[in-house]
Design an enzyme around this catalytic site. Sequence first.
Site, PDB file in Angstrom:
ATOM      1  N   TYR A 154     -50.992  10.848 -89.588  1.00 26.09           N
ATOM      2  CA  TYR A 154     -49.562  11.045 -89.349  1.00 26.09           C
ATOM      3  C   TYR A 154     -49.321  12.255 -88.430  1.00 26.09           C
ATOM      4  O   TYR A 154     -48.339  12.313 -87.706  1.00 26.09           O
ATOM      5  CB  TYR A 154     -48.842  11.199 -90.698  1.00 26.09           C
ATOM      6  CG  TYR A 154     -47.484  10.562 -90.720  1.00 26.09           C
ATOM      7  CD1 TYR A 154     -47.326   9.180 -90.711  1.00 26.09           C
ATOM      8  CD2 TYR A 154     -46.337  11.348 -90.732  1.00 26.09           C
ATOM      9  CE1 TYR A 154     -46.080   8.607 -90.715  1.00 26.09           C
ATOM     10  CE2 TYR A 154     -45.081  10.775 -90.736  1.00 26.09           C
ATOM     11  CZ  TYR A 154     -44.960   9.414 -90.732  1.00 26.09           C
ATOM     12  OH  TYR A 154     -43.712   8.853 -90.741  1.00 26.09           O
ATOM     13  N   LYS A 161     -41.381  15.946 -89.226  1.00 27.45           N
ATOM     14  CA  LYS A 161     -40.597  15.681 -90.442  1.00 27.45           C
ATOM     15  C   LYS A 161     -40.392  16.973 -91.252  1.00 27.45           C
ATOM     16  O   LYS A 161     -39.354  17.154 -91.883  1.00 27.45           O
ATOM     17  CB  LYS A 161     -41.267  14.602 -91.305  1.00 27.45           C
ATOM     18  CG  LYS A 161     -41.253  13.206 -90.690  1.00 27.45           C
ATOM     19  CD  LYS A 161     -39.859  12.703 -90.401  1.00 27.45           C
ATOM     20  CE  LYS A 161     -39.807  11.232 -90.041  1.00 27.45           C
ATOM     21  NZ  LYS A 161     -38.517  10.840 -89.458  1.00 27.45           N
TER      22      LYS A 161
HETATM   23  P1  NAP Z   1     -37.328   1.599 -86.100  1.00 25.16           P
HETATM   24  O1  NAP Z   1     -36.640   0.374 -86.532  1.00 25.16           O
HETATM   25  O2  NAP Z   1     -38.354   1.470 -85.021  1.00 25.16           O
HETATM   26  O3  NAP Z   1     -36.236   2.700 -85.730  1.00 25.16           O
HETATM   27  C1  NAP Z   1     -36.559   3.875 -84.987  1.00 25.16           C
HETATM   28  C2  NAP Z   1     -35.396   4.123 -84.065  1.00 25.16           C
HETATM   29  O4  NAP Z   1     -35.550   5.348 -83.335  1.00 25.16           O
HETATM   30  C3  NAP Z   1     -35.283   3.014 -83.027  1.00 25.16           C
HETATM   31  O5  NAP Z   1     -33.969   2.524 -83.013  1.00 25.16           O
HETATM   32  C4  NAP Z   1     -35.650   3.743 -81.754  1.00 25.16           C
HETATM   33  O6  NAP Z   1     -35.101   3.176 -80.598  1.00 25.16           O
HETATM   34  C5  NAP Z   1     -35.054   5.106 -82.027  1.00 25.16           C
HETATM   35  N1  NAP Z   1     -35.482   6.078 -81.024  1.00 25.16           N
HETATM   36  C6  NAP Z   1     -36.731   6.488 -80.696  1.00 25.16           C
HETATM   37  N2  NAP Z   1     -36.691   7.372 -79.671  1.00 25.16           N
HETATM   38  C7  NAP Z   1     -35.377   7.538 -79.371  1.00 25.16           C
HETATM   39  C8  NAP Z   1     -34.661   8.322 -78.411  1.00 25.16           C
HETATM   40  N3  NAP Z   1     -35.288   9.144 -77.539  1.00 25.16           N
HETATM   41  N4  NAP Z   1     -33.305   8.241 -78.360  1.00 25.16           N
HETATM   42  C9  NAP Z   1     -32.643   7.427 -79.205  1.00 25.16           C
HETATM   43  N5  NAP Z   1     -33.247   6.651 -80.124  1.00 25.16           N
HETATM   44  C10 NAP Z   1     -34.602   6.712 -80.199  1.00 25.16           C
HETATM   45  O7  NAP Z   1     -38.122   2.270 -87.330  1.00 25.16           O
HETATM   46  P2  NAP Z   1     -37.666   2.840 -88.763  1.00 25.16           P
HETATM   47  O8  NAP Z   1     -38.908   2.818 -89.583  1.00 25.16           O
HETATM   48  O9  NAP Z   1     -36.443   2.156 -89.244  1.00 25.16           O
HETATM   49  O10 NAP Z   1     -37.364   4.363 -88.426  1.00 25.16           O
HETATM   50  C11 NAP Z   1     -36.127   4.995 -88.733  1.00 25.16           C
HETATM   51  C12 NAP Z   1     -36.379   6.351 -89.369  1.00 25.16           C
HETATM   52  O11 NAP Z   1     -36.945   6.151 -90.661  1.00 25.16           O
HETATM   53  C13 NAP Z   1     -37.346   7.257 -88.614  1.00 25.16           C
HETATM   54  O12 NAP Z   1     -36.893   8.595 -88.675  1.00 25.16           O
HETATM   55  C14 NAP Z   1     -38.620   7.108 -89.404  1.00 25.16           C
HETATM   56  O13 NAP Z   1     -39.503   8.198 -89.260  1.00 25.16           O
HETATM   57  C15 NAP Z   1     -38.037   7.034 -90.804  1.00 25.16           C
HETATM   58  N6  NAP Z   1     -38.951   6.556 -91.850  1.00 25.16           N
HETATM   59  C16 NAP Z   1     -39.542   5.351 -91.731  1.00 25.16           C
HETATM   60  C17 NAP Z   1     -40.422   4.921 -92.738  1.00 25.16           C
HETATM   61  C18 NAP Z   1     -41.121   3.595 -92.646  1.00 25.16           C
HETATM   62  O14 NAP Z   1     -42.107   3.385 -93.376  1.00 25.16           O
HETATM   63  N7  NAP Z   1     -40.657   2.673 -91.811  1.00 25.16           N
HETATM   64  C19 NAP Z   1     -40.671   5.746 -93.845  1.00 25.16           C
HETATM   65  C20 NAP Z   1     -40.016   6.975 -93.932  1.00 25.16           C
HETATM   66  C21 NAP Z   1     -39.160   7.365 -92.930  1.00 25.16           C
HETATM   67  P3  NAP Z   1     -36.115   2.225 -79.696  1.00 25.16           P
HETATM   68  O15 NAP Z   1     -36.978   1.479 -80.598  1.00 25.16           O
HETATM   69  O16 NAP Z   1     -35.190   1.427 -78.905  1.00 25.16           O
HETATM   70  O17 NAP Z   1     -36.966   3.188 -78.933  1.00 25.16           O
END
Ligand code: NAP
Length: 258
Positions: A154, A161
């Site tokens: 990670y 984070k």
């Molecule tokens: P996701 O669907 O891929 O969402 C991530 C989002 O971040 C996408 O909409 C992406 O846009 C956006 N993003 C990235 N770079 C950006 C930028 N420069 N400007 C604006 N938007 C940007 O994945 P997700 O898992 O739902 O992630 C959402 C949050 O949850 C993140 O903070 C992640 O770390 C957190 N999280 C996820 C998990 C897990 O297991 N999935 C667990 C804990 C926390 P594009 O894709 O269009 O680049």
Amino acid sequence: MLQGKKAFIFGVLNDRSLGWHIADQLHKHGCEMGFSCLPGERFERRVARATESFRPRFLTPCDVTRDEDIAAAFQVAAEQFGTFDILVHSIAFAPRETFEKPFLETTREAWRTALDVSAYSLVALSRAALPLMNPGGSILTLTYHAAEKYVPDYNMMAVAKAALECSVRYLATELGRKEKRIRVNALSAGAVKTVAATGTGEIDRMIEHYRARAPLAWGDDASSEHVGKAGLYLLSDLASGVTGEVHYVDGGYNVMGW
Ligand code: NAP
């Protein structure tokens, strides 16, 4: 529960996104919403399709690393909403190489990018949102257990984070003491298979680990819904006395010692 409330949501890519599941709960409880997406026709089409059923008031492009994009996005929110109540920050990015190489090999540039997109953006969006937010409003970000404990590969995202969680405490204190009494919290989600999580390279192995160890079932389709519901709680008046918290929604995985 959220009739008459308005939310500006950053970080929906498709209907697997954790931001989408939070938006789904807000929509089910009567909240009106506007969304942002990365600039570019391809992103706009994809996010428009994913959010269609929420009948959003607007969809506006914003790369959170660009101050001018942030200013333009909140200008759209001001025009469409006037004021609003809820800000969701569900955004993270670290260069792929940071998940593949040892942490010791982290470059200055990769460090900067990960911190900028994944942590600084919360500060920048909160600052832009504040003048438009109604008193008693709520800000929510998404974090992960690796901020506190070692998680294989990670690396930079874990550091980002940790910075994000610390920023939540500082923002919560400053904004809570201002007249508007805005709350700021983080939801620490268990592993869910999304586009961002797939980019970390280990998501299937992580989910297996959650399946084996979490006291409650975790890793099935209901997991994202659990995240959405916890988001609804923190963003609604049910959590009116809660700020500066990192609230786990991971089936209890984080409390296990061994
Ligand atoms: P996701 O669907 O891929 O969402 C991530 C989002 O971040 C996408 O909409 C992406 O846009 C956006 N993003 C990235 N770079 C950006 C930028 N420069 N400007 C604006 N938007 C940007 O994945 P997700 O898992 O739902 O992630 C959402 C949050 O949850 C993140 O903070 C992640 O770390 C957190 N999280 C996820 C998990 C897990 O297991 N999935 C667990 C804990 C926390 P594009 O894709 O269009 O680049």
